[in-house]
Design an enzyme around this catalytic site. Structure first.
Site: not given
Ligand code: GAR
Length: 187
Positions: A12, A14, A87-88, A102, A104, A145, A174
């Site tokens: 979490g 992000n 998946l949504i 999203n 990525h 994606d 990010e």
């Molecule tokens: C992030 O790096 C995001 O880009 C990735 O999961 C991580 C979550 O980190 N998403 C994917 O890989 C989607 N395919 P967080 O829980 O620390 O925010």
């Protein structure tokens, strides 16, 4: 006010960056955190910021009426997937057309698709000998994606980089760009 729901399955970081960015914002508010993982770090973060969090089962998440009730009750304008692993469903994509995004941790269409999540993505980037990688923020459609790209930012991959160092550089990008992009989209 524009209301955001964050969907997240993991640590979490992000979600936290988004919540903090919009904490005292004049026109955008994070009002809901949805997770499929009862152990997700994002639940604690939501709690600390007094944001409603919902731990939803696969059945609930896949049920049109339940999800609409949840999202409508909080007048959600934008859904942000921040490390969300499910998946949504098509009904959500239709109802929230161009209102689900999203993030990525690679330069899509490279190193994306089902199962490509977090560290696995960086491992693939390094195994492919890429000299650059980055982040992609994109609209969500019915395939993993594959929706229209909104923003990409790059970093270089140096010969001495490893999964941890790439992951750290990607996380910084990010946390900087996801909140800013949300702000622009909701203007
Ligand atoms: C992030 O790096 C995001 O880009 C990735 O999961 C991580 C979550 O980190 N998403 C994917 O890989 C989607 N395919 P967080 O829980 O620390 O925010």
């Amino acid at each position: 006010m524009k209301n955001i729901a964050i969907f997240a399955s993991g640590k979490g970081t992000n979600a936290q960056a988004i919540i903090e960015y919009f904490k005292n914002h004049s026109s955008v508010k994070v009002v809901l955190v949805v997770t499929n993982n009862p152990d997700a770090g994002v639940i604690k973060i939501a709690h600390q910021h007094k944001i409603i969090s919902a731990i939803v089962s696969k059945n609930f998440f896949g049920n049109e009426e339940s999800m609409h009730k949840l999202l409508n009750s909080l007048n959600i304008d934008l859904i942000v997937l921040a490390g969300f692993l499910q998946l949504i469903p098509a009904f959500l994509i239709q109802k929230f057309s161009k209102r689900i995004i999203n993030i990525h941790p690679a330069l899509l269409p490279k190193h994306g698709g089902k199962g490509m999540y977090g560290k696995k993505v960086h491992e693939a980037v390094l195994a492919a000998g890429e000299t650059e990688t980055g982040i992609t923020i994109h609209y969500v459609n019915e395939k993993y994606d594959a929706g229209e790209v909104i923003l990409q930012k790059k970093i270089s991959v140096e010969p001495n980089d490893n999964v941890e160092s790439v992951s750290g550089k990607i996380q910084q990008l990010e946390h900087e760009w996801l909140p800013k992009t949300i702000e622009v989209l909701l203007k």
